[in-house]
Design a protein around this motif. Structure first.
Motif, PDB file in Angstrom:
ATOM      1  N   ARG A  34       1.006  -1.329   0.038  1.00  0.00           N
ATOM      2  CA  ARG A  34      -0.093   0.071  -0.056  1.00  0.00           C
ATOM      3  C   ARG A  34       0.996   1.243  -0.016  1.00  0.00           C
ATOM      4  O   ARG A  34       0.366   2.156  -0.442  1.00  0.00           O
ATOM      5  CB  ARG A  34      -0.999  -0.107   1.218  1.00  0.00           C
ATOM      6  CG  ARG A  34      -2.173  -0.956   1.021  1.00  0.00           C
ATOM      7  CD  ARG A  34      -2.861  -1.242   2.376  1.00  0.00           C
ATOM      8  NE  ARG A  34      -3.896  -2.071   2.049  1.00  0.00           N
ATOM      9  CZ  ARG A  34      -4.073  -3.227   2.007  1.00  0.00           C
ATOM     10  NH1 ARG A  34      -2.911  -3.946   2.154  1.00  0.00           N
ATOM     11  NH2 ARG A  34      -5.284  -3.906   1.856  1.00  0.00           N
ATOM     12  N   VAL A  35       2.240   0.948   0.392  1.00  0.00           N
ATOM     13  CA  VAL A  35       2.900   2.206   0.479  1.00  0.00           C
ATOM     14  C   VAL A  35       4.028   2.284  -0.519  1.00  0.00           C
ATOM     15  O   VAL A  35       5.057   2.970  -0.527  1.00  0.00           O
ATOM     16  CB  VAL A  35       3.471   2.549   1.974  1.00  0.00           C
ATOM     17  CG1 VAL A  35       2.525   2.799   2.816  1.00  0.00           C
ATOM     18  CG2 VAL A  35       4.398   1.544   2.333  1.00  0.00           C
ATOM     19  N   PHE A  36       3.784   1.258  -1.405  1.00  0.00           N
ATOM     20  CA  PHE A  36       4.888   1.125  -2.635  1.00  0.00           C
ATOM     21  C   PHE A  36       6.364   0.651  -2.204  1.00  0.00           C
ATOM     22  O   PHE A  36       7.318   1.134  -2.540  1.00  0.00           O
ATOM     23  CB  PHE A  36       4.733   2.102  -3.495  1.00  0.00           C
ATOM     24  CG  PHE A  36       3.353   2.961  -3.657  1.00  0.00           C
ATOM     25  CD1 PHE A  36       2.503   1.901  -4.499  1.00  0.00           C
ATOM     26  CD2 PHE A  36       2.978   4.009  -3.323  1.00  0.00           C
ATOM     27  CE1 PHE A  36       1.428   2.171  -4.568  1.00  0.00           C
ATOM     28  CE2 PHE A  36       1.652   4.413  -3.639  1.00  0.00           C
ATOM     29  CZ  PHE A  36       0.992   3.712  -4.510  1.00  0.00           C
ATOM     30  N   ASP A  55       8.262  10.837   1.854  1.00  0.00           N
ATOM     31  CA  ASP A  55       7.180  10.282   1.103  1.00  0.00           C
ATOM     32  C   ASP A  55       6.750   8.875   1.461  1.00  0.00           C
ATOM     33  O   ASP A  55       5.571   8.677   1.672  1.00  0.00           O
ATOM     34  CB  ASP A  55       7.536  10.193  -0.237  1.00  0.00           C
ATOM     35  CG  ASP A  55       8.524   9.204  -1.049  1.00  0.00           C
ATOM     36  OD1 ASP A  55       9.496   8.894  -0.056  1.00  0.00           O
ATOM     37  OD2 ASP A  55       8.370   8.729  -2.001  1.00  0.00           O
ATOM     38  N   VAL A  56       7.531   7.892   1.988  1.00  0.00           N
ATOM     39  CA  VAL A  56       7.177   6.522   2.322  1.00  0.00           C
ATOM     40  C   VAL A  56       6.480   7.048   3.844  1.00  0.00           C
ATOM     41  O   VAL A  56       5.464   6.294   4.194  1.00  0.00           O
ATOM     42  CB  VAL A  56       8.254   5.801   2.686  1.00  0.00           C
ATOM     43  CG1 VAL A  56       7.693   4.483   3.347  1.00  0.00           C
ATOM     44  CG2 VAL A  56       8.851   5.099   1.210  1.00  0.00           C
ATOM     45  N   GLN A  58       4.986   9.704   4.828  1.00  0.00           N
ATOM     46  CA  GLN A  58       3.645  10.061   4.627  1.00  0.00           C
ATOM     47  C   GLN A  58       2.573   9.228   4.167  1.00  0.00           C
ATOM     48  O   GLN A  58       1.402   9.217   4.652  1.00  0.00           O
ATOM     49  CB  GLN A  58       3.847  11.276   3.512  1.00  0.00           C
ATOM     50  CG  GLN A  58       4.738  12.309   4.010  1.00  0.00           C
ATOM     51  CD  GLN A  58       5.087  13.508   3.026  1.00  0.00           C
ATOM     52  OE1 GLN A  58       5.327  13.053   1.783  1.00  0.00           O
ATOM     53  NE2 GLN A  58       5.203  14.835   3.281  1.00  0.00           N
ATOM     54  N   ARG A  59       2.962   8.398   3.166  1.00  0.00           N
ATOM     55  CA  ARG A  59       2.127   7.237   2.912  1.00  0.00           C
ATOM     56  C   ARG A  59       1.843   6.292   3.820  1.00  0.00           C
ATOM     57  O   ARG A  59       0.401   5.982   4.144  1.00  0.00           O
ATOM     58  CB  ARG A  59       2.660   6.534   1.557  1.00  0.00           C
ATOM     59  CG  ARG A  59       2.625   7.199   0.359  1.00  0.00           C
ATOM     60  CD  ARG A  59       2.935   6.311  -0.771  1.00  0.00           C
ATOM     61  NE  ARG A  59       4.220   5.643  -0.894  1.00  0.00           N
ATOM     62  CZ  ARG A  59       5.458   6.230  -1.331  1.00  0.00           C
ATOM     63  NH1 ARG A  59       5.354   7.501  -1.892  1.00  0.00           N
ATOM     64  NH2 ARG A  59       6.423   5.703  -1.386  1.00  0.00           N
ATOM     65  N   ASP A  61       1.441   7.144   7.056  1.00  0.00           N
ATOM     66  CA  ASP A  61       0.409   8.059   7.822  1.00  0.00           C
ATOM     67  C   ASP A  61      -1.081   7.938   7.104  1.00  0.00           C
ATOM     68  O   ASP A  61      -2.157   7.733   7.818  1.00  0.00           O
ATOM     69  CB  ASP A  61       0.830   9.487   7.744  1.00  0.00           C
ATOM     70  CG  ASP A  61       1.563   9.667   9.340  1.00  0.00           C
ATOM     71  OD1 ASP A  61       1.703   9.067  10.136  1.00  0.00           O
ATOM     72  OD2 ASP A  61       2.716  10.380   8.818  1.00  0.00           O
ATOM     73  N   GLU A  62      -0.856   8.080   5.707  1.00  0.00           N
ATOM     74  CA  GLU A  62      -2.334   7.875   4.884  1.00  0.00           C
ATOM     75  C   GLU A  62      -2.930   6.552   5.249  1.00  0.00           C
ATOM     76  O   GLU A  62      -4.244   6.535   5.571  1.00  0.00           O
ATOM     77  CB  GLU A  62      -2.326   8.242   3.480  1.00  0.00           C
ATOM     78  CG  GLU A  62      -1.739   9.516   3.411  1.00  0.00           C
ATOM     79  CD  GLU A  62      -1.325   9.762   1.725  1.00  0.00           C
ATOM     80  OE1 GLU A  62      -1.342   8.942   1.197  1.00  0.00           O
ATOM     81  OE2 GLU A  62      -0.772  10.781   1.538  1.00  0.00           O
ATOM     82  N   VAL A  63      -2.242   5.448   5.244  1.00  0.00           N
ATOM     83  CA  VAL A  63      -2.717   4.188   4.983  1.00  0.00           C
ATOM     84  C   VAL A  63      -3.343   3.766   6.453  1.00  0.00           C
ATOM     85  O   VAL A  63      -4.333   3.117   6.757  1.00  0.00           O
ATOM     86  CB  VAL A  63      -1.706   3.189   4.490  1.00  0.00           C
ATOM     87  CG1 VAL A  63      -2.067   1.755   4.676  1.00  0.00           C
ATOM     88  CG2 VAL A  63      -1.424   3.332   3.066  1.00  0.00           C
ATOM     89  N   GLU A  71       5.129  11.151   9.734  1.00  0.00           N
ATOM     90  CA  GLU A  71       5.762  12.504   9.377  1.00  0.00           C
ATOM     91  C   GLU A  71       6.411  13.302  10.228  1.00  0.00           C
ATOM     92  O   GLU A  71       7.611  13.712  10.036  1.00  0.00           O
ATOM     93  CB  GLU A  71       4.760  13.072   8.230  1.00  0.00           C
ATOM     94  CG  GLU A  71       5.496  14.238   7.589  1.00  0.00           C
ATOM     95  CD  GLU A  71       4.417  15.106   6.662  1.00  0.00           C
ATOM     96  OE1 GLU A  71       4.727  16.424   6.161  1.00  0.00           O
ATOM     97  OE2 GLU A  71       3.341  14.560   6.610  1.00  0.00           O
TER      98      GLU A  71
END
Length: 277
Positions: A34-36, A55-56, A58-59, A61-63, A71
Motif C-alpha cells: 500500500r505504500v509502494f 514520502d514513505v 507520509q504514505r 500515515d495515510e494508510v 511524518e
C-alpha cells in the motif's frame, strides 16, 4: 541529539510502526504494497535497520490513518541528525551496503578523504564558519571513513577523474598526503581505484558525481549530488542505466596498476612543489 539517543528514537519509530500496523490488521507485506515498498522494507523500518524516506512516512500515515504522526516524527529526527537532509539517508545506506561504486569528477570522495583535505573542503564552502563547526564536520567525515577500515567493509570501487587529482585542495602538501592516503589504501587492497585521464575525453557522466550501492536484502540504489541537493533513486531502470554508464567509465579509465602509478607520481609532484614554497 547523540547517536545513541537518535538510534533509540528511530527504534521508537519502528516500534510504533509495528504496533499501529498490527492494530490495523496489516501484515508487513500488506502495508508495504500500500505504500509502494516491499514487506521486507517495512520489517527493516520496524527494526530501525533502515530509515524510510519522507514520502514513505507520509504514505504510512495515510494508510494507517495516524494523523501525520510518522511524518512529524520523521521530520524531528531528520532535523536533529548529523548530516544534511539530502545526504542523511545515503550515510545510513553506506553502512548497509555490500558494494559501493563511486565516480568523482572533481573532488576526492568523502570515504577516501583525509582530515586535512576534508577541512579544506568545508572551509571553502563555509569561509565564515566558527572553528567548532568546521571541526565537527571534519569529525563526521572521518567517522564515515572508518567504514572502509572495518573487517566487514563493503567492496569499494572508485573512478576518479584526473581533475580530482590535479585540483590542489588545501595546497600541495595537503594534496600529497591525500594522494598518499589513497595509494596506501590501494596497496593494502582495501579499495579499488581507477583514474579517468584527461586524454580519455568525453564520457557518459560528464561533471556528475555518482554513487552506486548494492545490498544483500534490498534493491540497488544510485545517488547523484548537486549543489546543496541530492537524488537517491532505486528505480530499476534508472539504476541499470547508471550502472551501464559506470561500466563505460571503468572501461575507459586507466587500469588499477596504471592508476596507482599516476596517483603516486602526482603526489610526488605535489611534494616537490610543497618543498619549494
Amino acid at each position: 541529539m547523540a547517536n545513541g539517543s537518535r538510534q533509540a528514537a528511530w527504534e521508537f519509530f519502528g516500534t510504533e510502526l509495528k504496533r499501529r500496523r498490527e492494530e490495523a490488521g496489516f501484515t508487513q507485506s500488506d502495508l508495504g504494497s500500500r505504500v509502494f515498498v516491499s514487506g521486507g522494507y517495512i520489517g527493516q523500518f520496524e527494526q530501525a535497520i533502515r530509515k524510510p524516506q519522507l514520502d514513505v512516512a507520509q504514505r504510512i500515515d495515510e494508510v494507517l490513518q495516524t494523523g501525520g504522526f510518522f511524518e512529524r516524527l520523521w521530520r524531528k529526527l531528520i532535523k536533529e541528525q548529523a548530516y544534511a537532509d539530502h545526504f542523511a539517508h545515503v550515510a545510513e545506506l553506506e553502512r548497509l551496503a555490500t558494494e559501493i561504486c563511486e565516480y568523482a569528477p572533481t573532488v576526492v570522495p568523502g570515504l577516501l578523504q583525509t582530515a586535512v583535505y576534508a577541512r579544506a573542503i568545508y572551509l571553502a564552502s563555509n569561509p565564515l564558519a566558527a572553528d567548532e563547526y568546521i571541526e565537527e564536520m571534519v569529525r563526521l567525515r572521518m567517522d564515515r571513513t572508518q567504514l572502509l577500515k572495518d573487517a566487514t567493509r563493503p567492496v569499494y570501487w572508485a573512478v576518479l577523474h584526473e581533475a580530482a587529482l590535479r585540483i590542489p585542495v588545501g595546497g600541495p602538501a595537503a594534496m600529497a598526503r591525500q594522494l598518499d592516503h589513497i595509494a596506501a589504501m590501494m596497496r593494502e587492497r582495501k579499495v579499488m581505484v581507477q583514474v579517468f585521464p584527461f586524454s580519455a575525453g568525453a564520457h557518459p557522466a560528464m561533471g556528475k558525481m555518482m554513487t552506486l550501492m548494492e545490498f544483500d536484502d534490498a534493491p540497488p540504489t544510485v545517488y547523484t549530488e548537486a549543489v546543496l541537493s541530492g537524488n537517491l533513486l532505486d528505480d530499476p531502470a534508472v539504476v541499470k542505466r547508471s550502472q551501464a554508464h559506470y561500466d563505460l567509465l571503468r572501461a575507459a579509465a586507466l587500469s588499477p596498476e596504471a592508476s596507482l602509478a599516476l596517483i603516486e607520481s602526482v603526489a610526488e609532484d605535489y611534494r616537490r612543489c610543497a618543498s619549494t614554497t
